[in-house]
Scaffold this motif. Sequence first.
Motif, mmCIF file in Angstrom:
data_model
loop_
_atom_site.group_PDB
_atom_site.id
_atom_site.type_symbol
_atom_site.label_atom_id
_atom_site.label_comp_id
_atom_site.label_asym_id
_atom_site.label_seq_id
_atom_site.Cartn_x
_atom_site.Cartn_y
_atom_site.Cartn_z
ATOM 1 N N ARG A 1 0.838 -1.201 0.000
ATOM 2 C CA ARG A 1 0.000 0.000 0.000
ATOM 3 C C ARG A 1 0.877 1.257 0.000
ATOM 4 O O ARG A 1 0.569 2.242 -0.683
ATOM 5 C CB ARG A 1 -0.930 -0.016 1.212
ATOM 6 N N VAL B 1 2.119 1.870 -3.517
ATOM 7 C CA VAL B 1 1.115 2.513 -4.375
ATOM 8 C C VAL B 1 1.020 4.002 -4.056
ATOM 9 O O VAL B 1 0.993 4.849 -4.962
ATOM 10 C CB VAL B 1 -0.253 1.821 -4.202
ATOM 11 N N VAL B 2 0.999 4.340 -2.768
ATOM 12 C CA VAL B 2 0.932 5.743 -2.365
ATOM 13 C C VAL B 2 2.163 6.504 -2.851
ATOM 14 O O VAL B 2 2.070 7.653 -3.297
ATOM 15 C CB VAL B 2 0.787 5.848 -0.829
ATOM 16 N N VAL C 1 1.829 7.167 -6.684
ATOM 17 C CA VAL C 1 0.852 8.226 -6.938
ATOM 18 C C VAL C 1 1.391 9.573 -6.466
ATOM 19 O O VAL C 1 1.249 10.598 -7.152
ATOM 20 C CB VAL C 1 -0.477 7.880 -6.241
ATOM 21 N N PRO D 1 -6.246 10.612 -5.712
ATOM 22 C CA PRO D 1 -6.429 9.495 -4.772
ATOM 23 C C PRO D 1 -7.251 8.355 -5.375
ATOM 24 O O PRO D 1 -7.003 7.182 -5.077
ATOM 25 C CB PRO D 1 -7.159 10.145 -3.594
ATOM 26 N N GLY E 1 -4.998 5.969 -7.100
ATOM 27 C CA GLY E 1 -4.336 5.010 -6.221
ATOM 28 C C GLY E 1 -5.236 3.839 -5.874
ATOM 29 O O GLY E 1 -4.797 2.679 -5.871
ATOM 30 N N LEU F 1 -5.508 1.703 -8.985
ATOM 31 C CA LEU F 1 -4.245 1.013 -9.240
ATOM 32 C C LEU F 1 -4.137 -0.231 -8.369
ATOM 33 O O LEU F 1 -3.719 -1.301 -8.837
ATOM 34 C CB LEU F 1 -3.074 1.959 -8.967
ATOM 35 N N LEU F 2 -4.548 -0.123 -7.104
ATOM 36 C CA LEU F 2 -4.497 -1.273 -6.204
ATOM 37 C C LEU F 2 -5.513 -2.334 -6.607
ATOM 38 O O LEU F 2 -5.222 -3.538 -6.583
ATOM 39 C CB LEU F 2 -4.743 -0.817 -4.767
ATOM 40 N N LEU G 1 -2.627 4.694 -15.040
ATOM 41 C CA LEU G 1 -2.245 6.056 -14.675
ATOM 42 C C LEU G 1 -2.046 7.002 -15.859
ATOM 43 O O LEU G 1 -2.233 8.208 -15.721
ATOM 44 C CB LEU G 1 -0.957 6.034 -13.850
ATOM 45 N N THR H 1 10.571 4.945 -8.286
ATOM 46 C CA THR H 1 9.982 4.702 -6.972
ATOM 47 C C THR H 1 10.602 3.451 -6.354
ATOM 48 O O THR H 1 10.652 2.391 -6.985
ATOM 49 C CB THR H 1 8.454 4.533 -7.073
#
Length: 325
Positions: free
Chosen positions: A234, A237-238, A241, A256, A259, A262-263, A291, A319
């Motif tokens: 998680r 993912v954050v 984003v 948001p 995100g 995406l999950l 995205l 990332t």
Amino acid sequence: MSALSTAPETVDLDAVTAVAGAVHRAITTVIEGKDDVVSTAVTVLLAEGHLLIEDVPGVGKTMLAKTLARAIDCQVSRVQFTPDLLPSDITGVSVFNQDTRSFEFRPGAIFANVVVGDEINRASPKTQSALLEAMEERQVTVDRHTYPLPRPFLVMATQNPIEMEGTYPLPEAQRDRFMARISMGYPSPRSEMAMLEHHGGVSPLDELTPVTTAEDVQRQIEAIRALHVAPALRQYVVAIVGTSRTHRMLRLGASPRAGLQLLRAARSHAALTGRDHVLPEDVQSVAVPVLAHRVLPTGEASLARHNAADIVRELVERTTVPSGR
């Protein structure tokens, strides 16, 4: 045990992969040589998202949408978006009944399990906006009455590139409600030869029969939601984003909602791969289709010919991947 692989709940992956495999095989009998595109479409279906198919005319956008709809035994509705299409044509309208002396609601084309929206960007922005509530909340409000939509609910819309004549660009809020955007691309010479040989005389849709039901698809959607996602995933993912919001080549980053979707798409991808937990590879696999249509490159990036997909790939590579410890 790794924090990325602990699975507290049991998911019937055999049932998920059976349904996904049947739908995938059915689509590939019609769509030649586009396994990646078909896989993304099935991933979005089982994540209960919405799919935007963008490309030039004649490459099979509408055929893909109609084929996926035909592969499922469910309510299917098709909307041909035109400049004169009204919002009430999509959502429905209240009509006065002379016999009962009261208003009756007549549902519009949005009331179906699979809604195929053909050339969505040929309709006016006002008509496009009629889809916003339905796509996000899976309900429609008309004359202060709210009507739920059937489940599962999937909008598959096609659009031509905005450079084409007679098109309106989709508003940012509309694009953000599509879980993924894909491009068909031209077929390979081998696939085009096979298409001419097999599909030149008859429509391939005529022989396609449903391979699953709406109820079965909804069961697999609920099962996929139980897939385990570790806290480190998680955070990953954050981070992706969040990076998009500060990237020097983007003037608008991911929301948001991006995100969350995406999950959800990563969960679906993991299940279709046969795993009951999500790995960073699942997030990376779906990052571009989820995205790229939500972010807006800066003018400098556009002049340098950096498109949104390339920028998303670059920020995902930047990332840091969680270690799982």
